[in-house]
Design a protein around this motif. Structure first.
Motif, PDB file in Angstrom:
ATOM      1  N   PRO B   2       1.262  -1.368  -0.355  1.00  0.00           N
ATOM      2  CA  PRO B   2       0.047  -0.238  -0.308  1.00  0.00           C
ATOM      3  C   PRO B   2       0.746   1.633   0.200  1.00  0.00           C
ATOM      4  O   PRO B   2       0.662   1.940  -0.620  1.00  0.00           O
ATOM      5  CB  PRO B   2      -0.817  -0.366   1.460  1.00  0.00           C
ATOM      6  CG  PRO B   2      -0.638  -1.365   1.261  1.00  0.00           C
ATOM      7  CD  PRO B   2       0.774  -2.348   1.504  1.00  0.00           C
ATOM      8  N   ALA B   3       2.085   1.348   0.410  1.00  0.00           N
ATOM      9  CA  ALA B   3       3.241   1.746   0.292  1.00  0.00           C
ATOM     10  C   ALA B   3       3.481   2.664  -0.585  1.00  0.00           C
ATOM     11  O   ALA B   3       4.507   3.325  -0.390  1.00  0.00           O
ATOM     12  CB  ALA B   3       3.845   2.251   1.344  1.00  0.00           C
ATOM     13  N   ASP B   4       4.047   1.513  -1.656  1.00  0.00           N
ATOM     14  CA  ASP B   4       3.911   1.449  -3.008  1.00  0.00           C
ATOM     15  C   ASP B   4       3.185   2.942  -3.518  1.00  0.00           C
ATOM     16  O   ASP B   4       2.146   3.077  -3.904  1.00  0.00           O
ATOM     17  CB  ASP B   4       3.626   0.338  -3.977  1.00  0.00           C
ATOM     18  CG  ASP B   4       4.556  -0.185  -4.862  1.00  0.00           C
ATOM     19  OD1 ASP B   4       5.376  -0.367  -5.456  1.00  0.00           O
ATOM     20  OD2 ASP B   4       5.429   1.240  -5.175  1.00  0.00           O
ATOM     21  N   ILE B   5       4.300   3.841  -3.520  1.00  0.00           N
ATOM     22  CA  ILE B   5       3.728   5.410  -4.268  1.00  0.00           C
ATOM     23  C   ILE B   5       3.590   5.276  -6.059  1.00  0.00           C
ATOM     24  O   ILE B   5       4.649   4.364  -6.055  1.00  0.00           O
ATOM     25  CB  ILE B   5       4.209   6.499  -3.489  1.00  0.00           C
ATOM     26  CG1 ILE B   5       5.160   5.975  -2.599  1.00  0.00           C
ATOM     27  CG2 ILE B   5       3.984   7.631  -4.217  1.00  0.00           C
ATOM     28  CD1 ILE B   5       3.751   5.990  -1.236  1.00  0.00           C
ATOM     29  N   SER B   6       2.314   5.356  -6.459  1.00  0.00           N
ATOM     30  CA  SER B   6       2.521   5.082  -7.551  1.00  0.00           C
ATOM     31  C   SER B   6       1.756   6.838  -8.239  1.00  0.00           C
ATOM     32  O   SER B   6       0.497   6.314  -8.108  1.00  0.00           O
ATOM     33  CB  SER B   6       1.769   4.648  -9.092  1.00  0.00           C
ATOM     34  OG  SER B   6       1.009   3.860  -7.726  1.00  0.00           O
TER      35      SER B   6
END
Lengths: 217, 581
Positions: B2-6
């Motif tokens: 979820p913290a994978d920023i895109s």
């Protein structure tokens, strides 16, 4: 996290202030990192729910807000509620009374997961995760308080939020159940690395969260 | 994960797609609702002063007024309208106040409420016919008392119905206005929370009725003031009930105006327009008088409250019993009237002193039934169209209010009541003139638009409170789960509010079914509905055919209410949360 250097993940308040007329209710400048909990405490009328409304984008126009709220680097200001990817749990579960338990979860599940069978399987799995396997066709009004709380949690998680807000979420549950549901929610948030902001007037909620506490006057 | 920023993937801000129509909904609603009233008033004023080019009136003048004032029946007609209006309104209001003051929150009150509430949906004409069947010299009451008590073996030659003083008309209006005012008062009561006030007054030693009048009534009256004004205006200018129950020579002003309008002598149209304007002036005068009475009563009331008089329970007991009996009488009169109609529609030979006909037969229905289908279809089409339009506009207004954070102004409530307060005769004829120039005269479309003027306020009033009372957190939850405003509306809010939406639709349908004058005038007599046909039969006096038509009218108004109760039960039979709520 590949691009963690350039963008600070988590829920960030940059010089956030919320006022009603001349009265300043909220003044906040901090970041809630993924997996951490910030507890905002204060008596009723101190603006706890106002802060949550500002984050979900449902702030009454009577309030004025300055500063910014960012989620994983993205400014939320101009986004409608449905595009903010913020999950919220209230004191009441607000399960949709006209939908079955499964349909409630399907409402949260992203449409990008296609195929009736896959969606159904995902919902069954989500129910099984919280010990409610086989509950998909039940009427939400027939569930116990603890069961409803777990369905509400799973519905929210299926919408893949990037942050979690708790608005006195445990205050209606009785003591034993309260500790159990609270542990489940915080553990889930940690496992999924969700920044959590909870507002409460109950100290046991703050202790269970084991995070920072921000007191409102 | 979820913290994978895109950021590139994140949903772009979506502008509200419906924003183009929704903010305009309140304006459009006002235009649809008030446009015909204003255009109609203009279209009535012009001929009242001699201007109606279609009939050769080109130079303004006072000739129509001259003709109106030359009519010998005028003073009596005016006095009748004023007297009937005030008597019916004052009696209905007094009865409702006494019932609430004496019984609100008790078990008998629940019974009265359940008896009266369904009567709201009974069309005025059907209720009036029922009453006529009861109280006529050859009616059910005379039959029940004859010959053993009265000695009559033939109907007495008494002018009970259509009595010159308008008493039966007043009675008929009271039976229909009491349910309306009672429901309005109940709605006001739930908002003003009377329980604590009354308990405190009683703890201070006030008797129940006195305590209620002194503490609960003042804020309640403020909330039911507009409905009371609507009742006054309606009672002063009603046409269908006055044709059935009111005096004939002369009739009330409104009835006489309609007679002139429908006269083959088109020259009388000018006089009719002048009469319609006079009717409007009469209603405005009546409202001003009522307002003065309000001020006087408020003054007396304040002095009474300041006096600290506690009231005597023993004296109040008689008053409470009287209120209960009168309330029950009003309800039972309508119910017995409807039963009487049902029996007449099935009656074979039914001679005077007999309480019941010799035999029951379907012959009347077989004979008149086929003739019903045309008007029934017309009634249903008009009611369905006007109700759907009203529902659509109301939902759009309420949803615009919700999405754009608009606050309903108290003034807006006044606007809703304008079509209910301006007398129908004062603008419908003018509206007809306008629809002629718009090329939709005498047609179904014009009638639907005219009905919409009256259906809209009722649908809006019925739906606004439950719609606004819906928990906003439910909206926040659904939006936070990723649903846009449209999806929330269709998938969450409307299903959850299905019952009030259907009830509002049923109210609208019943209002449309009951409309007599808009159908007659705007339809130019060429759009026959159950109501216009039934009222047209009034002068004929054939009770069997009147019974058939009035019952059909009643069924048309009542069926949607039954549907509004049954449909949610059926759809939500497995959803406890919506069955109890």
């Amino acid at each position: 996290m590949a691009d963690g250097n350039t963008i600070r993940p988590g829920l960030r308040f940059e010089k956030l202030t919320i006022s009603l007329g001349q009265t300043r209710l909220i003044s906040l400048d901090c970041t809630i990192a993924p997996g951490e909990v910030l507890t905002v405490m204060g008596p009723s009328g101190s603006g706890k729910s106002t802060l949550l409304a500002a984050i979900t984008g449902t702030l009454d126009p009577a309030f004025t807000m300055t500063g910014r709220i960012r989620l994983d680097g993205r400014d939320l200001s101009d986004l409608p509620t449905e595009a903010r990817q913020i999950g919220i749990l209230f004191q009441d579960e607000y399960l949709f009374p006209h939908l079955s338990v499964g349909a409630n979860l399907a409402f949260g599940l992203k449409p990008s997961l296609r195929g009736r069978a896959e969606r159904r399987a995902r919902i069954e799995a989500a129910l099984a995760e919280v010990g409610l396997a086989g509950f998909a066709d039940r009427d939400p009004a027939t569930l116990s308080g603890g069961q409803r709380a777990r369905v509400a949690l799973q519905r929210m998680l299926l919408s893949e939020p990037r942050a979690l807000l708790l608005d006195e979420a445990f205050s209606k549950l009785d003591t034993g159940l309260r500790a159990q549901i609270r542990a489940l929610v915080f553990e889930t948030a940690r496992n999924r690395a969700l920044p959590v902001l909870q507002v409460t007037h109950d100290h046991s909620d703050a202790e269970a969260a084991a995070g920072e506490i921000h007191a409102l006057a | 994960m979820p913290a994978d920023i895109s950021i590139a993937e994140s949903a772009p801000p979506r502008p509200a797609r419906r924003a183009r129509f929704l903010p305009w909904a309140p304006t459009l609603t006002l235009v649809v609702m008030l446009g015909p009233v204003l255009a109609g008033l203009a279209g009535t004023l012009a001929p009242a002063f001699g201007v109606m080019p279609a009939l050769g009136g080109t130079t303004p003048g006072l000739a129509p007024w001259q003709a109106l004032f030359d009519w010998p029946g005028l003073p009596r007609a005016v006095a009748l309208s004023l007297g009937v209006g005030f008597a019916a309104t004052a009696l209905s209001l007094a009865l409702v106040i006494l019932i609430c003051a004496g019984w609100a929150g008790t078990r008998p009150f629940g019974v009265i409420e359940r008896l009266l509430s369904p009567l709201l949906s009974v069309p005025h004409a059907a209720a009036a016919f029922g009453l006529a069947f009861l109280i006529a010299p050859s009616g059910w009451i005379a039959r029940a008392l004859s010959p053993w008590a009265t000695g009559w073996d033939r109907p007495p030659d008494l002018l009970i119905l259509q009595d010159p003083a308008g008493l039966s008309l007043i009675f008929g209006l009271v039976t229909k206005e009491v349910p309306f005012l009672l429901l309005m008062t109940l709605a006001a009561l739930t908002q003003t929370r009377p329980g604590p006030s009354l308990r405190i007054a009683q703890a201070l030693g006030y008797a129940r009725v006195t305590g209620w009048l002194k503490t609960v009534f003042p804020p309640v009256y403020r909330q039911i003031r507009l409905p009371v004004y609507a009742v006054l205006a309606f009672s002063m200018s009603v046409v269908d009930v006055a044709i059935i129950l009111g005096p004939n020579t002369p009739p009330t002003l409104a009835v006489q105006v309609v007679r002139w309008m429908n006269d083959p002598d088109l020259g009388l149209r000018f006089q009719a327009a002048a009469g319609a304007v006079l009717q409007l002036g009469l209603v405005l005068t009546g409202l001003a008088l009522w307002r003065l009475m309000e001020l006087a009563v408020a003054r007396i009331g304040r002095a009474w409250i300041a006096s600290g008089a506690r009231g005597r329970a023993s004296a109040e007991h008689a008053l409470r019993i009287a209120a209960l009996i009168l309330g029950a009488t009003a309800a039972l009169a309508v119910i017995a009237g409807l039963a009487c109609q049902a029996i007449w529609s099935l009656a074979g030979l039914w001679q005077f002193p007999d309480l019941l006909p010799d035999g029951l037969t379907l012959r009347n229905w077989q004979r008149f039934g086929p003739r019903l289908s045309g008007p029934a279809l017309e009634t249903g089409t008009i009611a369905a169209c006007s109700t759907c339009l009203a529902l659509l506009l109301t939902l759009a207004c309420l949803e615009a209010e919700h999405r754009h954070g608009l606050r309903p102004a108290t003034r807006a409530l006044w606007l809703l009541y304008i079509p209910l307060i301006v007398p129908q005769v004062a603008f419908l004829a003018g509206f007809q003139t306008f629809s002629i120039s718009a090329g939709i005269d005498g047609g179904r479309v014009a009638v639907i638009l005219a009905h919409l003027v009256f259906v809209l306020p009722y649908v809006f009033l019925a739906l606004a409170d439950p719609w606004r009372a819906w928990d906003r957190n439910q909206d926040t939850i659904a939006r936070a789960l990723g649903a846009g405003p449209d999806r929330v509306l269709w998938a969450v809010r409307l299903p959850m509010l299905l019952r009030p939406v259907l009830t509002a639709a049923a109210v609208g349908f019943a209002v449309s079914v009951g409309q007599y004058l808009p159908t007659l005038l705007v339809g130019a007599g060429r759009v026959p509905t159950l109501t216009t046909e039934a009222v047209a039969l009034a002068s004929g006096g054939d009770r069997r055919v009147i019974g058939v038509y009035a019952l059909a009218q009643m069924a048309a108004a009542f069926a949607p209410f039954a549907l509004a109760v049954l449909l949610p039960r059926l759809l939500w039979r497995n959803r406890k949360g919506l069955l109890d709520g």
